[in-house]
Motif scaffolding. Structure first.
Motif, mmCIF file in Angstrom:
data_model
loop_
_atom_site.group_PDB
_atom_site.id
_atom_site.type_symbol
_atom_site.label_atom_id
_atom_site.label_comp_id
_atom_site.label_asym_id
_atom_site.label_seq_id
_atom_site.Cartn_x
_atom_site.Cartn_y
_atom_site.Cartn_z
ATOM 1 N N GLN A 95 0.841 -1.202 0.000
ATOM 2 C CA GLN A 95 0.000 0.000 0.000
ATOM 3 C C GLN A 95 0.875 1.251 0.000
ATOM 4 N N ALA A 96 1.926 1.235 0.806
ATOM 5 C CA ALA A 96 2.831 2.390 0.878
ATOM 6 C C ALA A 96 3.557 2.611 -0.438
ATOM 7 N N LEU A 97 4.001 1.529 -1.071
ATOM 8 C CA LEU A 97 4.675 1.662 -2.359
ATOM 9 C C LEU A 97 3.713 2.173 -3.429
ATOM 10 N N HIS A 98 2.467 1.716 -3.381
ATOM 11 C CA HIS A 98 1.456 2.153 -4.353
ATOM 12 C C HIS A 98 1.141 3.634 -4.187
ATOM 13 N N ARG A 99 1.060 4.113 -2.943
ATOM 14 C CA ARG A 99 0.632 5.488 -2.669
ATOM 15 C C ARG A 99 1.778 6.489 -2.693
ATOM 16 N N GLY A 100 3.002 6.034 -2.462
ATOM 17 C CA GLY A 100 4.140 6.936 -2.517
ATOM 18 C C GLY A 100 4.236 7.857 -1.320
ATOM 19 N N VAL A 101 5.175 8.768 -1.389
ATOM 20 C CA VAL A 101 5.401 9.706 -0.288
ATOM 21 C C VAL A 101 4.220 10.637 -0.098
ATOM 22 N N SER A 102 3.565 10.995 -1.189
ATOM 23 C CA SER A 102 2.426 11.918 -1.111
ATOM 24 C C SER A 102 1.183 11.267 -0.541
ATOM 25 N N GLU A 103 1.159 9.939 -0.459
ATOM 26 C CA GLU A 103 -0.013 9.159 -0.029
ATOM 27 C C GLU A 103 -1.145 9.212 -1.050
ATOM 28 N N ARG A 104 -0.933 9.853 -2.195
ATOM 29 C CA ARG A 104 -1.997 9.974 -3.206
ATOM 30 C C ARG A 104 -1.569 9.424 -4.569
ATOM 31 N N ALA A 105 -0.360 8.918 -4.662
ATOM 32 C CA ALA A 105 0.110 8.378 -5.939
ATOM 33 C C ALA A 105 -0.651 7.096 -6.290
ATOM 34 N N GLU A 106 -0.669 6.767 -7.539
ATOM 35 C CA GLU A 106 -1.284 5.513 -8.011
ATOM 36 C C GLU A 106 -0.265 4.766 -8.861
ATOM 37 N N ARG A 107 0.807 4.368 -8.217
ATOM 38 C CA ARG A 107 1.871 3.681 -8.934
ATOM 39 C C ARG A 107 1.431 2.288 -9.375
ATOM 40 N N PRO A 108 1.817 1.871 -10.567
ATOM 41 C CA PRO A 108 1.476 0.517 -11.011
ATOM 42 C C PRO A 108 2.274 -0.534 -10.249
ATOM 43 N N ILE A 109 1.571 -1.561 -9.777
ATOM 44 C CA ILE A 109 2.214 -2.727 -9.173
ATOM 45 C C ILE A 109 1.842 -3.936 -10.016
ATOM 46 N N LEU A 110 2.827 -4.603 -10.564
ATOM 47 C CA LEU A 110 2.619 -5.746 -11.439
ATOM 48 C C LEU A 110 3.158 -6.994 -10.750
ATOM 49 N N TYR A 111 2.376 -8.054 -10.785
ATOM 50 C CA TYR A 111 2.733 -9.274 -10.074
ATOM 51 C C TYR A 111 3.035 -10.413 -11.044
#
Length: 372
Positions: A196-212
């Motif tokens: 969740q932290a990696l997805h949201r980033g430092v801003s807490e609002r990012a929507e980074r792609p997570i691929l599994y």
């Protein structure tokens, strides 16, 4: 008796989940379409799926209950892929038609010539499937396109990285997943808040792609989706698996490391303006594959996080030799005994927030105090 009731509940819930993909036809049988969540960019979109022919159920079988679930499991085992079905896919004003292979799979690579909305990350792809002798089927699937401001790509293994999947743990994992309460997680402690932290980033609002990426077959797709939802792990745009494709011509599944390397190459090419974090485990070939990726893309890989699941001294020495190869580069390989070490490094690198780090520490500490 309490143990017996728990195991009975376990079996019923497991059978229900295995039967779930079959239920969409309302027992009529015939052609069914199962698309998998797609991914892409404003330049191109990828969607995979499979077209099946499955048996119908007689009226004597009730609509609900264990008997219906058992019958649906049997239908799932017996269903077969439909070859040469025509699959039309539309996303916005973009469209393409492809055929299914001999196992019923379709793999759509759709160039985007008509711009898609930029104010949303999830887009609807409409699918229409035709096949001789079958009633046409319409369905749809979600496709993830990261926002333009996305600053980091995360690619993660699943097996023994996110969830316990060792052979000795498999039955226990299924029991925890379908019997225990959601907080009795089958995921490694701290994984949910870390991702969740990696997805949201430092801003807490990012929507980074997570691929599994997983070594398993597409047949476990629904099981993994259930696992991600129960454990509150960001689902990501798609869960990549592999078709084992056993045949006389190819009697063994494709090597997992080759599969993984090809997929990561595709992702780094697709998202060619984003740095990347790679997450895996020490038990298989992840460190070696990731080092090869780093050598091919020396300016793209920010960090390699390897969860230590193998305490074999020779394996740790081999990983240390790989770490030594990174001396003088901008990337560090972190061999982590738990999610906290990964989170601390990611926070120090400016990739997650202090709040995200604290959440990971809190969950890991709770698990230590209550490991059941």
């Amino acid at each position: 008796m309490n143990v017996l009731r728990q195991w009975t509940s376990f079996i019923k819930r497991l059978v229900h989940v295995i039967a779930k993909p079959i239920k969409g036809d309302s027992s009529r049988g015939g052609m069914v379409v199962h698309p998998y969540r797609g991914y892409g960019s404003q330049r191109e979109v990828f969607v995979m799926g499979r077209v099946f022919r499955q048996a119908a159920l007689g009226r004597a079988i009730p609509r609900h209950g264990m008997l219906r679930d058992t019958a649906d499991v049997a239908r799932r085992v017996l269903r077969r892929g439909l070859a040469e079905a025509q699959v039309e896919i539309h996303i916005g004003e973009n469209q393409l038609c492809v055929g299914t292979d001999r196992d019923g799979y379709f793999d759509v690579h759709l160039p985007i010539s008509h711009t898609l909305p930029i104010d949303v990350s999830w887009h609807r792809a409409d699918i229409l499937v035709h096949c001789s002798g079958q009633t046409s089927v319409r369905t749809h699937v979600e496709v993830y396109i990261p926002p333009s401001e996305a600053d980091l790509l995360i690619i993660s293994d699943i097996d023994d990285t996110v969830m316990f999947t060792g052979v000795a743990e498999k039955l226990k994992m299924l029991y925890r997943l379908f019997v225990k309460k959601p907080h009795r997680r089958t995921a490694f402690p701290g994984v949910a808040p870390l991702y969740q932290a990696l997805h949201r980033g430092v801003s807490e609002r990012a929507e980074r792609p997570i691929l599994y990426v997983s070594r398993g077959p597409w047949a476990i797709y629904e099981m993994l989706e259930t696992f991600f939802q129960i454990n509150r792990i960001p689902v990501g745009p798609i869960i990549f698996l592999r078709e084992w494709g056993v045949s006389l011509r190819k009697p063994w599944p494709r090597r997992a490391e080759e599969h993984k390397r090809e997929l990561i190459d595709r992702m780094l090419t697709l998202y060619n303006d984003m740095p990347c974090i790679l997450i895996g485990d020490s038990g298989q070939h992840d460190p070696e594959v990731y080092i090869e990726i780093l050598k091919a893309y020396p300016d793209r890989i920010k960090a390699i996080y390897i969860r230590r699941v193998d305490k074999n001294p020779k394996r740790e020495q081999a990983i240390q030799r790989l770490r030594d190869e990174l001396v003088g580069t901008q990337c560090e390989l972190v061999l982590a005994v738990d999610s906290v070490l990964i989170a601390e490094h990611a926070h120090a690198q400016g990739d997650i927030s202090a709040h995200g780090l604290a959440a990971v520490k809190r969950e890991v500490e709770e698990h230590r105090n209550d490991p059941a």
